[in-house]
Design a protein around this motif. Structure first.
Motif, PDB file in Angstrom:
ATOM      1  N   THR A 197     -10.425  -6.164  15.624  1.00  0.00           N
ATOM      2  CA  THR A 197     -10.180  -6.908  14.384  1.00  0.00           C
ATOM      3  C   THR A 197     -10.449  -8.383  14.638  1.00  0.00           C
ATOM      4  O   THR A 197     -10.211  -8.886  15.739  1.00  0.00           O
ATOM      5  N   GLY A 220     -11.617  -4.741  10.390  1.00  0.00           N
ATOM      6  CA  GLY A 220     -11.328  -3.656  11.314  1.00  0.00           C
ATOM      7  C   GLY A 220     -12.510  -2.728  11.495  1.00  0.00           C
ATOM      8  O   GLY A 220     -13.215  -2.406  10.525  1.00  0.00           O
ATOM      9  N   TYR A 273      -1.722  -3.837  13.268  1.00  0.00           N
ATOM     10  CA  TYR A 273      -3.031  -3.291  13.650  1.00  0.00           C
ATOM     11  C   TYR A 273      -2.858  -2.139  14.638  1.00  0.00           C
ATOM     12  O   TYR A 273      -3.489  -1.088  14.515  1.00  0.00           O
TER      13      TYR A 273
END
Length: 352
Positions: free
Chosen positions: A81, A119, A310
């Protein structure tokens, strides 16, 4: 490429372009990339005392590595990311696949650039590992050999992998963009006798076709033996020079092999002087990012909570298979994806 540390440390902060105008030498540390027959890489970014050079936040240098002996680079799907991955080879071939649909085999003199944005997941695998297939020489034909060294297929049928993997941190304004992939082949030019490929940004009148999100530069220089060149650079950039092969000084400061010479902003030129065996170097640089970041494992975020989220999504959606259409999407690979390491027991912090 992924960070395969079992206990990855956080990397904090903003570019710190402090310095007295001289050259500082950053030492590499050895990191095994994988299992018992791991290919070792030499990591010069991030490290204690310096986590960024411009937007550049990660630099792994590997090889020459006999893929048939070590197994080479076999990196299963893993997430990213808020960054770009930059693959640049001196020898060998690496196959890339990602969840944006990107698929390419990168070779010496070619650039693979993956923008993770919000992402993405991808894999990277050496071509011909353990097969005895012909390997590549230790330089593209345009760049030639450095110091008379040719590393490639011989009587043993070795298959050599040699190159660098870098990341750049995306600025806050663009880090949530949609992911995408680019493969480009920059031209090779001659500058004061050296052969140069500008693979990112602009330098020496050349501008890469690849997408950048902050002012930066990345280039390979092959400098003949006993040759000194002057490289005009942006005075507002900080720069790093990695010595891959041969001998070099940067502004009269000797750079040991595999080390990274750092120069703070203020210089409008760098003087690179090769020794008797010539030199191959990679030059990186950029305008100080000036933003707080938190980098842990393969994620770049801005807060502890963001990185934790994440990791949770990666474990839930990909490792446990809950949502193939989630943040990280789906990519083709014959095997499982990499699970995320455990988070540290302390809060991840950012610094200004």
């Amino acid at each position: 490429m992924t960070n395969l540390d079992e206990r990855p440390s956080e990397s904090l902060g903003v570019s710190d372009p402090s310095g007295d105008g001289g050259v500082a030498i950053l030492e590499p540390r050895d990191v095994p990339l994988g299992g018992p027959r791991a290919m070792n890489v030499r990591r010069t970014l991030p490290q204690r005392g310096r986590s960024l050079i411009g937007a550049w936040c990660f630099l792994d240098h590997y090889g020459p590595d006999d893929v048939n002996r070590t197994g080479g680079m076999v990196v299963p799907p893993h997430p990213h990311t808020g960054l770009q991955t930059v693959t640049w080879l001196f020898a060998g071939e690496v196959e890339h696949r990602d969840s944006s649909g990107g698929h390419a085999v990168v070779r010496p003199g070619e650039l693979n650039l993956m923008t993770a944005g919000r992402g993405i997941q991808h894999s990277e695998v050496s071509v011909g590992a353990g097969t005895g297939e012909p390997g590549a020489t230790d330089a593209s034909p345009e760049h030639g050999n450095i110091g008379g060294q040719t590393v490639g297929t011989g009587a043993s049928g070795s298959n050599v992998l040699h190159g660098v993997q870098l990341w750049t941190a995306l600025p806050d304004a663009t880090r949530h963009s949609e992911p995408f992939f680019e493969h480009t082949v920059p031209p090779v030019i001659t500058h004061q006798g050296a052969q140069v490929s500008v693979f990112l940004g602009s330098l020496l009148g050349q501008t890469s076709d690849a997408t950048t999100f902050s002012p930066l530069v990345g280039a390979q220089f092959d400098i003949p033996p006993a040759t000194e060149i002057v490289v005009p650079v942006e005075a507002g950039f900080e720069h790093g020079v990695l010595l891959d092969t041969g001998e070099v000084t940067v502004d009269d400061v000797p750079v040991p092999r595999d080390h990274l010479a750092y120069r703070a902003p203020g210089a409008d030129a760098l003087v690179l002087a090769a020794g008797a065996s010539g030199a191959r170097v990679v030059l990186i640089g950029g305008e100080p990012l000036g933003e707080q970041i938190v980098m842990w494992w393969n994620f770049i975020g801005r807060t502890h909570e963001e990185v934790v989220a994440y990791r949770k999504e990666w474990q839930r959606d990909v490792i446990e298979g809950a949502d193939a259409a989630g943040r990280f999407g789906h990519t083709v690979y014959d095997g499982p994806a990499l699970p995320a390491p455990a988070l540290p027991t302390v809060r991840l912090r950012s610094r200004g």
